[in-house]
Design a protein around this motif. Structure first.
Motif, PDB file in Angstrom:
ATOM      1  N   LEU A  63      -2.002   4.050   7.963  1.00 16.19           N
ATOM      2  CA  LEU A  63      -2.816   5.225   8.275  1.00 16.19           C
ATOM      3  C   LEU A  63      -1.948   6.324   8.890  1.00 16.19           C
ATOM      4  CD1 LEU A  63      -5.607   6.584   8.434  1.00 16.19           C
ATOM      5  CD2 LEU A  63      -5.906   5.456  10.665  1.00 16.19           C
ATOM      6  N   ARG A  64      -1.064   5.945   9.796  1.00 14.03           N
ATOM      7  CA  ARG A  64      -0.157   6.914  10.426  1.00 14.03           C
ATOM      8  C   ARG A  64       0.723   7.589   9.368  1.00 14.03           C
ATOM      9  NH1 ARG A  64       1.572   3.819  14.260  1.00 14.03           N
ATOM     10  NH2 ARG A  64       0.163   4.626  15.827  1.00 14.03           N
ATOM     11  N   ALA A  65       1.227   6.816   8.416  1.00 12.91           N
ATOM     12  CA  ALA A  65       2.070   7.374   7.349  1.00 12.91           C
ATOM     13  C   ALA A  65       1.263   8.324   6.467  1.00 12.91           C
ATOM     14  CB  ALA A  65       2.674   6.246   6.507  1.00 12.91           C
ATOM     15  N   ILE A  66       0.043   7.939   6.114  1.00  6.22           N
ATOM     16  CA  ILE A  66      -0.804   8.779   5.258  1.00  6.22           C
ATOM     17  C   ILE A  66      -1.106  10.101   5.955  1.00  6.22           C
ATOM     18  CG2 ILE A  66      -3.134   9.015   4.289  1.00  6.22           C
ATOM     19  CD1 ILE A  66      -3.010   5.963   3.698  1.00  6.22           C
ATOM     20  N   LYS A  67      -1.558  10.026   7.190  1.00  9.99           N
ATOM     21  CA  LYS A  67      -1.974  11.237   7.897  1.00  9.99           C
ATOM     22  C   LYS A  67      -0.786  12.103   8.326  1.00  9.99           C
ATOM     23  CE  LYS A  67      -6.199  10.411   7.162  1.00  9.99           C
ATOM     24  NZ  LYS A  67      -6.921  11.201   6.156  1.00  9.99           N
ATOM     25  N   GLY A  68       0.424  11.529   8.331  1.00 10.42           N
ATOM     26  CA  GLY A  68       1.618  12.285   8.667  1.00 10.42           C
ATOM     27  C   GLY A  68       2.324  12.893   7.468  1.00 10.42           C
ATOM     28  N   ASP A  69       1.788  12.668   6.272  1.00 13.40           N
ATOM     29  CA  ASP A  69       2.417  13.157   5.043  1.00 13.40           C
ATOM     30  C   ASP A  69       1.581  14.291   4.466  1.00 13.40           C
ATOM     31  OD1 ASP A  69       2.894  13.406   2.149  1.00 13.40           O
ATOM     32  OD2 ASP A  69       4.155  11.629   2.373  1.00 13.40           O
ATOM     33  N   LYS A  70       2.185  15.460   4.298  1.00 15.51           N
ATOM     34  CA  LYS A  70       1.420  16.628   3.830  1.00 15.51           C
ATOM     35  C   LYS A  70       0.799  16.419   2.451  1.00 15.51           C
ATOM     36  CE  LYS A  70       5.447  19.043   2.074  1.00 15.51           C
ATOM     37  NZ  LYS A  70       5.448  19.905   0.956  1.00 15.51           N
ATOM     38  N   ASN A  71       1.371  15.520   1.627  1.00 11.21           N
ATOM     39  CA  ASN A  71       0.821  15.261   0.296  1.00 11.21           C
ATOM     40  C   ASN A  71      -0.294  14.217   0.296  1.00 11.21           C
ATOM     41  OD1 ASN A  71       2.616  17.063  -1.068  1.00 11.21           O
ATOM     42  ND2 ASN A  71       4.220  15.519  -0.830  1.00 11.21           N
ATOM     43  N   LEU A  72      -0.432  13.494   1.395  1.00  4.69           N
ATOM     44  CA  LEU A  72      -1.427  12.416   1.460  1.00  4.69           C
ATOM     45  C   LEU A  72      -2.494  12.626   2.526  1.00  4.69           C
ATOM     46  CD1 LEU A  72       0.958   9.311   1.222  1.00  4.69           C
ATOM     47  CD2 LEU A  72      -0.379  10.324  -0.627  1.00  4.69           C
ATOM     48  N   ARG A  73      -2.255  13.517   3.478  1.00 11.25           N
ATOM     49  CA  ARG A  73      -3.124  13.579   4.668  1.00 11.25           C
ATOM     50  C   ARG A  73      -4.585  13.858   4.374  1.00 11.25           C
ATOM     51  NH1 ARG A  73      -0.050  18.557   6.863  1.00 11.25           N
ATOM     52  NH2 ARG A  73       1.158  16.844   7.687  1.00 11.25           N
ATOM     53  N   THR A  74      -4.899  14.497   3.252  1.00 11.86           N
ATOM     54  CA  THR A  74      -6.308  14.766   2.939  1.00 11.86           C
ATOM     55  C   THR A  74      -6.980  13.587   2.221  1.00 11.86           C
ATOM     56  OG1 THR A  74      -5.740  15.855   0.860  1.00 11.86           O
ATOM     57  CG2 THR A  74      -5.962  17.260   2.817  1.00 11.86           C
ATOM     58  N   ALA A  76       0.841  -1.200   0.000  1.00 12.97           N
ATOM     59  CA  ALA A  76       0.000   0.000   0.000  1.00 12.97           C
ATOM     60  C   ALA A  76       0.873   1.247   0.000  1.00 12.97           C
ATOM     61  CB  ALA A  76      -0.948   0.006   1.201  1.00 12.97           C
ATOM     62  N   LEU A  77       1.904   1.254   0.846  1.00 10.36           N
ATOM     63  CA  LEU A  77       2.821   2.395   0.891  1.00 10.36           C
ATOM     64  C   LEU A  77       3.614   2.507  -0.403  1.00 10.36           C
ATOM     65  CD1 LEU A  77       4.017   2.110   4.587  1.00 10.36           C
ATOM     66  CD2 LEU A  77       2.505   3.869   3.603  1.00 10.36           C
ATOM     67  N   ASP A  78       4.005   1.368  -0.974  1.00 13.48           N
ATOM     68  CA  ASP A  78       4.697   1.401  -2.267  1.00 13.48           C
ATOM     69  C   ASP A  78       3.817   2.050  -3.329  1.00 13.48           C
ATOM     70  OD1 ASP A  78       6.948   0.196  -1.235  1.00 13.48           O
ATOM     71  OD2 ASP A  78       6.577  -1.768  -2.158  1.00 13.48           O
ATOM     72  N   TYR A  79       2.529   1.710  -3.331  1.00 13.34           N
ATOM     73  CA  TYR A  79       1.615   2.322  -4.295  1.00 13.34           C
ATOM     74  C   TYR A  79       1.511   3.831  -4.055  1.00 13.34           C
ATOM     75  CZ  TYR A  79      -2.446   3.394  -7.113  1.00 13.34           C
ATOM     76  OH  TYR A  79      -3.278   3.963  -8.046  1.00 13.34           O
ATOM     77  N   LEU A  80       1.294   4.213  -2.819  1.00 12.21           N
ATOM     78  CA  LEU A  80       1.096   5.628  -2.504  1.00 12.21           C
ATOM     79  C   LEU A  80       2.334   6.471  -2.800  1.00 12.21           C
ATOM     80  CD1 LEU A  80      -0.911   5.189   0.795  1.00 12.21           C
ATOM     81  CD2 LEU A  80      -1.785   6.050  -1.385  1.00 12.21           C
ATOM     82  N   TYR A  81       3.512   5.882  -2.618  1.00 16.10           N
ATOM     83  CA  TYR A  81       4.755   6.616  -2.853  1.00 16.10           C
ATOM     84  C   TYR A  81       5.398   6.278  -4.203  1.00 16.10           C
ATOM     85  CZ  TYR A  81       4.467   8.291   1.916  1.00 16.10           C
ATOM     86  OH  TYR A  81       4.045   8.906   3.072  1.00 16.10           O
ATOM     87  N   ALA A  82       4.671   5.537  -5.065  1.00 15.94           N
ATOM     88  CA  ALA A  82       5.134   5.175  -6.415  1.00 15.94           C
ATOM     89  C   ALA A  82       6.544   4.582  -6.385  1.00 15.94           C
ATOM     90  CB  ALA A  82       5.053   6.379  -7.353  1.00 15.94           C
ATOM     91  N   ARG A  83       6.705   3.551  -5.566  1.00 16.31           N
ATOM     92  CA  ARG A  83       7.991   2.875  -5.472  1.00 16.31           C
ATOM     93  C   ARG A  83       7.776   1.370  -5.588  1.00 16.31           C
ATOM     94  NH1 ARG A  83       8.318   4.379   0.943  1.00 16.31           N
ATOM     95  NH2 ARG A  83       7.066   2.606   1.648  1.00 16.31           N
ATOM     96  N   GLY A  84       8.845   0.596  -5.555  1.00 18.49           N
ATOM     97  CA  GLY A  84       8.724  -0.859  -5.684  1.00 18.49           C
ATOM     98  C   GLY A  84       8.088  -1.209  -7.017  1.00 18.49           C
ATOM     99  N   ARG A  85       7.131  -2.124  -6.998  1.00 18.75           N
ATOM    100  CA  ARG A  85       6.489  -2.525  -8.260  1.00 18.75           C
ATOM    101  C   ARG A  85       5.614  -1.422  -8.854  1.00 18.75           C
ATOM    102  NH1 ARG A  85       1.121  -5.511  -8.222  1.00 18.75           N
ATOM    103  NH2 ARG A  85       0.318  -5.342  -6.112  1.00 18.75           N
ATOM    104  N   PHE A  86       5.397  -0.362  -8.100  1.00 19.60           N
ATOM    105  CA  PHE A  86       4.614   0.772  -8.594  1.00 19.60           C
ATOM    106  C   PHE A  86       5.500   1.961  -8.974  1.00 19.60           C
ATOM    107  CE2 PHE A  86       1.824  -1.613  -5.708  1.00 19.60           C
ATOM    108  CZ  PHE A  86       0.810  -1.942  -6.590  1.00 19.60           C
TER     109      PHE A  86
END
Length: 116
Positions: free
Chosen positions: A83-94, A47-57
């Motif tokens: 969830l903690r990573a998403i809400k702690g990232d200014k580009n993802l928190r919304t 999930a984090l790889d997808y959100l941060y466009a890394r790994g296979r994404f």
């Protein structure tokens, strides 16, 4: 799952380690004819790889998903950490996140709410 493959259509990210639960969720979404492609990942790390466009994404350029459906209990990185990573990232928190769980432990629900 037949999805619209239009690149301008926002995707829904489903992080779920149970193939049966993922299939039920996709069927429920399909029954509402939402028309959004559902990207399924099997754990929090993916999930984090997808959100941060890394790994296979790596190289993914279609922006943030419309919505994240996030299983609470997953291998590698659990749903609360994602969830903690998403809400702690200014580009993802919304980004809207819906927590999915079969847990009956009140503390799991309280932690999810406290993280946003």
């Amino acid at each position: 799952f037949d999805s619209i493959m239009n690149p301008s259509t926002k995707k829904i990210l489903l992080a779920e380690d149970s193939p049966q639960d993922a299939e039920m969720t996709i069927e429920a979404l399909t029954s509402y004819n939402l028309g959004h492609e559902v990207v399924v990942v099997g754990d929090g790390e993916e999930a984090l790889d997808y959100l941060y466009a890394r790994g296979r994404f790596a190289g993914r350029t279609d922006g943030n998903p419309l919505l994240v459906l996030l299983d609470l209990k997953m291998p590698k990185v659990d749903g609360l950490e994602v969830l903690r990573a998403i809400k702690g990232d200014k580009n993802l928190r919304t980004l809207p996140v819906v927590m999915l769980t079969a847990s009956r432990e009140e503390q799991d629900v309280v932690k999810s709410y406290s993280l946003g």
